[in-house]
Structures are given as C-alpha cells and as structure tokens.
Enzyme design. Structure first.
Site, PDB file in Angstrom:
ATOM      1  CG  HIS A 237       6.252  -7.654   5.444  1.00  0.00           C
ATOM      2  ND1 HIS A 237       6.996  -6.550   5.789  1.00  0.00           N
ATOM      3  CD2 HIS A 237       5.495  -7.277   4.383  1.00  0.00           C
ATOM      4  CE1 HIS A 237       6.717  -5.559   4.963  1.00  0.00           C
ATOM      5  NE2 HIS A 237       5.800  -5.977   4.098  1.00  0.00           N
TER       6      HIS A 237
ATOM      7  CD  GLU B 158       8.952  -5.341   8.301  1.00  0.00           C
ATOM      8  OE1 GLU B 158       8.846  -6.503   7.848  1.00  0.00           O
ATOM      9  OE2 GLU B 158       8.412  -4.371   7.753  1.00  0.00           O
TER      10      GLU B 158
ATOM     11  CB  SER C  96       4.684  -2.774   4.379  1.00  0.00           C
ATOM     12  OG  SER C  96       5.386  -3.121   3.205  1.00  0.00           O
TER      13      SER C  96
END
Length: 333
Positions: free
Chosen positions: A303, A235, A112
């Site tokens: 995630h 992503e 992330s």
C-alpha cells in the site's frame, strides 16, 4: 511450475473490478491509469463490470466472476490487472475457471483484497500470481505512475531483470493521501529509512503472501496455499495495533508461523498505534514468542509507494541480517 509468458508492447491487458467499484467512484483516476498502460505500449480491454456500481461492490458475485472468466478465455489477453482492492474478492473463488487458466496461463496482478484471487489462483493452478500495482491507486497516480513503480512493474512482468535479482531499497517513499476526486499535485515523497532486521537469518523458499487482513477470508479453505518452508510476506493498510494483534495471532494459532521459513513485513500505510507503549515490531516479536523465525520488516510492498512486485510462488532468498531479498527465478517465461 506453469508460468505465463512475459508481457510485450502491443499485448492486450484485461482490466477487472473484483470488489470496490473504483472506475465509477474515481473515473478520472481510472481513465488516467488506462492511459498510462496505453502510453507504455499496451492495448487495454475493460472488463464488463467497469461501469457497474452496487455500493460496496461493482456487481454481483456471478457477474464479477464472469468478468474474470471472460478475460481468462480471451486468447488475446496476456495479463489481467485489477482496478483496485476492496473487501470481497474471496467471494469469487469458487467460480473461477482454473482449468482454462492452466491451459492459457496469464499474468494476474493486484494487491490488497485481490490477495484472495492471487493466492486462490496460485493454489489451484501452480501458476505464479503477481502482488503488484493496480489501475487506480498505482497506474493512475498523478500526474503519472511513479517512475520506480513503473520500473518494478516492467522488470517483473516484461522480464527486464537478470536472475538472480536482488531488490533495491527505494531512496524515497510516500503514504500521503490526497483526495482522488480533487487531486491537483504530486504526492510528497520522504526519505526511506530502509528495511529493518528484526531477527537475523538467511533462508530460501517459495515467496507466498499478501495483505494480512485479507488472509482471514481464505484461511483454512481449499484456496489457501501450502506455506511449508515458504518465505511469507504480509502487509496492511489503515489498521491499528489491536487489529494487528488479532491478525498476527490468527496466523500463529493457525500454525502458519511454525510452517514458514522466514517472514517479510511490509510498510503499513497509516498505522494507528492506539497509544500503545510498544511498537508494532515489539508486538510481532511478543506474539512469535520463542520462535527463531528470521524477520525483515519495513519492506516496500503493497500500500505504500513505490512498491516492489512480488511474484507469488517463485523461489526466493531472504537475508534478514543484511536486509536483502533476492528473486531466484522469474515469474514469467
């Protein structure tokens, strides 16, 4: 390429909190994550920002950078893993001791927002950085880390995989959200529909990428890597179609899609299509226009869980037509 040594049981793992103060906000889950690492045979050293809380961040920019540098300088620490992501890890990049990291290569892992640190370290040192599990969301899963998540972690950093190594498609996955403060059951898993070939092609290149939203915080800086010929992976989480159009167009305008040899798109956690009369995949192809870039989508990274560990900087092969990703080298010695 400078590579860190593989992790062994008995090694010490340092824990950093480079953005969101997750150890304070989710103390029980944080401690469960540390207990998971101990149960796997590792020693744990908490960074000094573990108990700090400044609202949206754990501590000041300087304090967070010092936390990382102290662990980089600690000869006992063989790996550094982030507690969670957040929004502001890019603030730390000018203050990291990259030269010491070259002298003492260590495994650096997170995902992330930690994308900024991973790419910055790879760019400045040439050392692989690992897009993989974080303490609170991954190691701290209830009642324990998902077996496949643990397997992928151990294969990646403990050298328990033969090279070349072709990634499997997990049989099931989840994006279910349960309140971490009150969670009292396991998440519900659902069958995995598999990976999608959006445009066929077989390519080789350096594996580079991370969280799409975070890339905007380092693009065009000295911490953004050269992606010429690379296999780019992206992503995202909790974004909508409008934001994705902006983020993908950012990469197109920056010439990224013209430079890379292939594209891997991860599953998007809780995606909002904004009632658009088209899919995310159709939007991506629209933005790419006439490009012949091979694309493999719906891949298990980031995630959603379980997620593969992607060592940034290693040589990899993607066969988009047959839905295969193969690591041609390990990220550790």
């Amino acid at each position: 390429m400078i590579k860190p040594g593989k992790l062994k049981r008995g090694d010490t793992i340092g824990i950093i909190t480079p953005s969101t103060p997750a150890p304070v906000l989710f103390k029980e889950r944080y401690e469960r994550g540390l207990a998971q690492l101990r149960s796997m045979g590792f020693n744990v050293l908490k960074g000094k920002c573990a108990q700090s809380n400044q609202g949206y961040r754990s501590a000041s920019i300087q304090q967070r950078a010092e936390e990382i540098n102290e662990l980089i300088h600690n000869k006992e620490v063989k790996a550094i893993i982030s507690t969670i992501g957040g929004t502001n890890s890019n603030s730390l990049l000018p203050y990291i001791d990259y030269e010491e990291l070259k002298r003492q290569p260590k495994i650096l892992m997170g995902y992330s927002d930690v994308t900024a640190l991973l790419l910055g370290v790879y760019t400045k040192t040439g050392m692989p950085a690992f897009y993989g599990p974080a303490i609170v969301p991954s190691f701290g899963e209830y009642p324990e880390m998902l077996p496949k998540g643990r397997e992928y972690f151990e294969k990646s950093v403990m050298h328990q995989q033969e090279i070349p190594y072709t990634l499997e498609i997990p049989g099931e996955w989840t994006e279910e959200m349960i309140d971490w403060r009150t969670q009292d059951r396991e998440k519900k898993m659902v069958p995995n529909a598999g990976w999608k070939s959006l445009r066929k092609g077989k390519v080789r290149g350096k594996l580079i990428g991370g969280n799409l939203n975070t890339l905007s915080g380092i693009l065009a800086s000295e911490y953004f890597p050269d992606v010429t010929g690379a296999i780019l992976f992206i992503e995202d989480s909790f974004k909508d179609m409008a934001i994705q159009e902006r983020s993908l167009s950012m990469l197109k305008l920056a010439g990224i899609f013209d430079s890379v040899s292939g594209l891997i798109v991860g599953k998007h956690e809780h995606f909002d299509d904004c009632n658009a009369p088209f899919t995310f995949e159709e939007l991506l192809l629209e933005i790419l226009g006439g490009s012949e870039l091979p694309i493999l989508a719906n891949v298990d990274i980031g995630h959603t869980f379980p997620s593969h560990v992607f060592p940034i900087g290693i040589e990899a092969e993607m066969d988009a037509g047959n839905g295969r990703i193969t690591f041609l080298e390990s990220g550790v010695e």
